[in-house]
Design an enzyme around this catalytic site. Structure first.
Site, short mmCIF file in Angstrom:
data_model
loop_
_atom_site.label_atom_id
_atom_site.label_comp_id
_atom_site.label_asym_id
_atom_site.label_seq_id
_atom_site.Cartn_x
_atom_site.Cartn_y
_atom_site.Cartn_z
N LYS B 157 9.21 19.22 29.87
CA LYS B 157 7.51 18.84 29.58
C LYS B 157 6.72 20.06 29.68
O LYS B 157 6.94 20.73 30.71
CB LYS B 157 7.26 17.51 30.60
CG LYS B 157 7.85 16.29 30.18
CD LYS B 157 6.98 15.24 31.15
CE LYS B 157 7.60 13.87 30.75
NZ LYS B 157 7.00 12.96 31.85
N ASN B 290 -4.93 10.87 32.52
CA ASN B 290 -5.75 11.17 31.42
C ASN B 290 -7.27 11.08 31.96
O ASN B 290 -7.49 10.03 32.28
CB ASN B 290 -5.49 10.22 30.21
CG ASN B 290 -3.98 10.36 29.94
OD1 ASN B 290 -3.06 9.48 29.60
ND2 ASN B 290 -3.41 11.44 29.50
N ARG B 292 -10.20 10.99 30.32
CA ARG B 292 -11.08 10.73 29.21
C ARG B 292 -10.68 9.09 29.02
O ARG B 292 -10.04 8.56 29.38
CB ARG B 292 -10.74 11.36 27.98
CG ARG B 292 -9.05 11.36 27.72
CD ARG B 292 -8.45 11.91 26.20
NE ARG B 292 -7.10 12.11 26.55
CZ ARG B 292 -6.03 11.05 26.29
NH1 ARG B 292 -6.31 9.90 26.05
NH2 ARG B 292 -4.81 11.39 26.38
N VAL B 295 -7.42 6.04 23.51
CA VAL B 295 -7.38 5.24 22.15
C VAL B 295 -7.33 3.85 22.39
O VAL B 295 -7.99 2.96 21.78
CB VAL B 295 -6.34 5.71 21.43
CG1 VAL B 295 -6.14 4.96 20.16
CG2 VAL B 295 -6.16 6.97 21.03
#
Lengths: 185, 458
Positions: B157, B290, B292, B295
């Site tokens: 990763k 994350n 933010r 979705v």
């Protein structure tokens, strides 16, 4: 329109402090285009259709000038338009491969709709120039579609004789991108 | 209270933020590229600023133009949406420097949360389980040593990563050196940072994430979890809330871990902590943060009744959270389907172009978040998300049944979409039985569906 003299000056000041290459804004009657050129000077271009909010000239390092809205030639904007005549010669490209026979020359066509990129990243040399010798599998360009970068390759050995689309231009599926003179033709 | 917010994004999330501004009585100013001048969000916003050409690198990703747009139009807040500049600390810093409230966490929090290796170390120091694996590996040799220790298969990763870029699965030692080279090059190209780390690959795992809200007063609450195990190439296709396939005790520990981690990050705003749940072992491990809005935030909104984007606007204005942890109630089950402009039976080939028919389903528990309309031309420049269909019902089986009907009633022509995939997926016995893991879509569902489709339409 909310872009008054004070707010334009704030953008100019921010541009002077920041390390950005370009700010290009259009809102209402105001177009503001700031470009930092390679030699460290800055180019400012302001178009105010209402002609009431011009900032003072000679402010800070920027030199805003009231001028036409023409984009300065410093930007790497795409040039040229797709040649419709060329495109219409191959209205239906075979889905199996990006090569279409066009007499003695072979065309490399776009495998999908997308954006035509001649080099792997901005500023890098193009994958293929006119006069370059290519082999089957040689990467000719990238067609970017919805964040997917598709490498388009030559299918036959030969020499590039023409580049048919402009860098950054939107192309359609099957649109010719290069002409190649096949080996021995 | 914020007066005027720059919406620095496009597509459905731009429209979502504009609507939240409207609900909060805040004026919205939208940034658009030249390709998006006539978009639906451009019509819905109070004002519009063109920030550059169609190419995102020179418009939506141009920090100078975006901050310039906020200054030019006198915005006191900036909402970055998801993707684009939303997790770039440079934008948060530029906002701070120029007196614009960034609607998200401080730059330092974005930096600490966004660096996957640093976030892993922080989680470990807090006693939160992290997957067997490494810190940053210097080269293929170091990666091989870690891989041998944690056992194959492993995942490589990107330290700066996200969205599956710079991520590669390696099944055997012989493939490792080559994979390290490729993953590092991809990470360098995508994020300007080629650092990698190595993790043991959990075969039978669910992707579970926790939605967190935090205000500047130090209140941190979670809005429960989401199960996002339906993925293809690490891209989520279907998400649901709550994560009822995971035992309740385990879910409570996961939510606690998320809140602990966000507190340690001095988090402000809406954020998500992602975990991998090993269904067989009954264990979980931290994946990433994350910083933010995501979705899939609507499924959480549907089951909690909390408007996450409005909360973001209020938090940025300095207001305290409108909910306390004990007030958060969970009502029923919600499922979201990502309708992408892709041909799922043709290798998911992107399908930009003119939408000739666009009829989304309606109903009191059916929500469609979209920027599309009949006659809209889907540009090739941006991602393929056309719409999110969200269905809410008292129980999971009812939500699936409702979703089946809603998907059938969703008519799109002109571009290929993932709707046919969803129509088949929502009726699959494994989905009804809640049996899927993160590999199910690719290993079980897609091969079977492709075969069935071929038999039907040879």
């Amino acid at each position: 329109v909310v872009a008054d003299r004070q707010s334009i000056e704030r953008v100019l000041a921010a541009f002077d402090q920041g390390d950005w290459d370009e700010i290009h804004l259009v809102t209402g009657d105001v177009e503001l285009h700031l470009v930092a050129t390679a030699d460290g000077t800055e180019f400012a271009n302001l178009l105010d259709k209402s002609a009431s909010a011009l900032p003072p000239s000679g402010g800070a390092a920027s030199t805003p000038t009231a001028a036409a809205a023409a984009t300065p030639a410093t930007g790497p904007a795409a040039t040229g338009t797709p040649t419709d005549a060329a495109a219409s010669t191959v209205p239906n490209a075979p889905a199996t491969g990006p090569v279409t026979d066009a007499g003695p020359l072979t065309e490399v066509v776009a495998p999908s709709p997308g954006i035509f990129w001649r080099s792997p990243r901005p500023g890098a040399p193009p994958f293929a120039e006119v006069g370059d010798r290519v082999e089957p599998g040689t990467t000719m360009c990238i067609v970017e579609v919805m964040k997917l970068m598709n490498h388009v390759t030559a299918q036959v050995p030969g020499t590039v004789v023409e580049v048919l689309a402009g860098n950054g231009e939107q192309v359609d599926r099957g649109q010719p991108l290069f002409r190649i003179r096949p080996e021995g033709a | 209270v914020l007066k005027r917010v720059l919406v620095a994004n496009r597509g459905e999330i731009a429209l979502r933020v504009i609507r939240a501004c409207f609900d909060e009585g805040v004026r919205s100013v939208l940034t658009v590229s030249e390709a998006d001048r006539d978009s639906l969000p451009a019509r819905a916003a109070d004002e519009v600023v063109v920030v550059g050409p169609a190419a995102a690198a020179r418009s939506y990703l141009n920090v100078g133009s975006v901050i310039g747009a906020a200054l030019l139009t006198g915005c006191d807040g900036l909402h970055p949406g998801y993707g684009f500049l939303s997790e770039r600390p440079e934008l948060a810093e530029a906002c701070e420097r120029h007196g614009v409230r960034f609607i998200g966490p401080p730059a330092d929090t974005i930096r600490r949360g966004g660096d996957k290796i640093a976030a892993r170390e922080l989680a470990r120091s807090l006693g939160i389980p992290v997957g067997a694996g490494s810190g940053s590996v210097a080269d293929a040799q170091a990666a091989a040593a870690v891989a041998a220790e944690v056992g194959y298969p492993v995942l490589l990763k990107a330290a700066a990563g996200g969205g599956g870029r710079g991520m590669l699965r390696v099944d055997a030692p012989g493939e490792l050196a080559d994979a390290v080279g490729r993953a590092s090059a991809e990470a360098l190209a995508a994020f300007g940072d080629g650092r990698l780390y190595v993790e043991h690959y959990v075969a039978d795992a669910r992707h579970v994430e926790v939605q967190v809200l935090a205000d500047m007063q130090g209140n941190v609450v979670h809005l429960g979890d989401r199960d996002c195990s339906y993925q293809r190439r690490y891209q989520k296709l279907v998400e649901e809330a709550p994560a009822t396939a995971v035992p309740a005790g385990l879910r409570a520990r996961i939510a606690d871990a998320a809140v602990t981690l966000m507190r340690a990050l001095d988090y402000v705003g809406a954020g998500t902590v992602e975990f991998l749940v090993d269904s067989r072992a009954g264990t979980f491990s931290f994946l990433e943060v994350n910083t933010r809005v995501q979705v899939e935030h609507p499924v959480t909104e549907m089951v909690t009744g909390v408007d996450i984007v409005r909360e973001q606007l209020r938090i940025a204005a300095g207001e305290a959270l409108s909910v306390k942890q004990e007030d958060v109630r969970f009502d029923g089950h919600a499922i979201e389907f990502r309708v992408n402009a892709e041909a799922p039976l043709d290798g998911f080939a992107p399908s930009p172009g003119l939408i000739t028919t666009w009829v989304p389903p309606t109903g009191s528990s059916v929500r469609t978040d979209t920027h599309c309309y009949p006659g809209y031309r889907v540009p090739a420049h941006y991602d393929s998300l056309l719409a999110k269909l969200i269905c809410h019902a008292p129980a999971r089986d009812e939500a699936l049944a409702l979703a089946g009907r809603a998907l059938d009633a969703f008519h799109v022509e002109g571009v290929d979409t993932t709707l046919p995939l969803h129509r088949a997926l929502v009726r699959h016995p494994d989905v009804l039985a809640h049996r899927a893991n993160t590999r199910w879509v690719e290993q079980v569902f897609l091969p079977g569906w492709a075969r069935a489709s071929q038999e039907k339409h040879p």
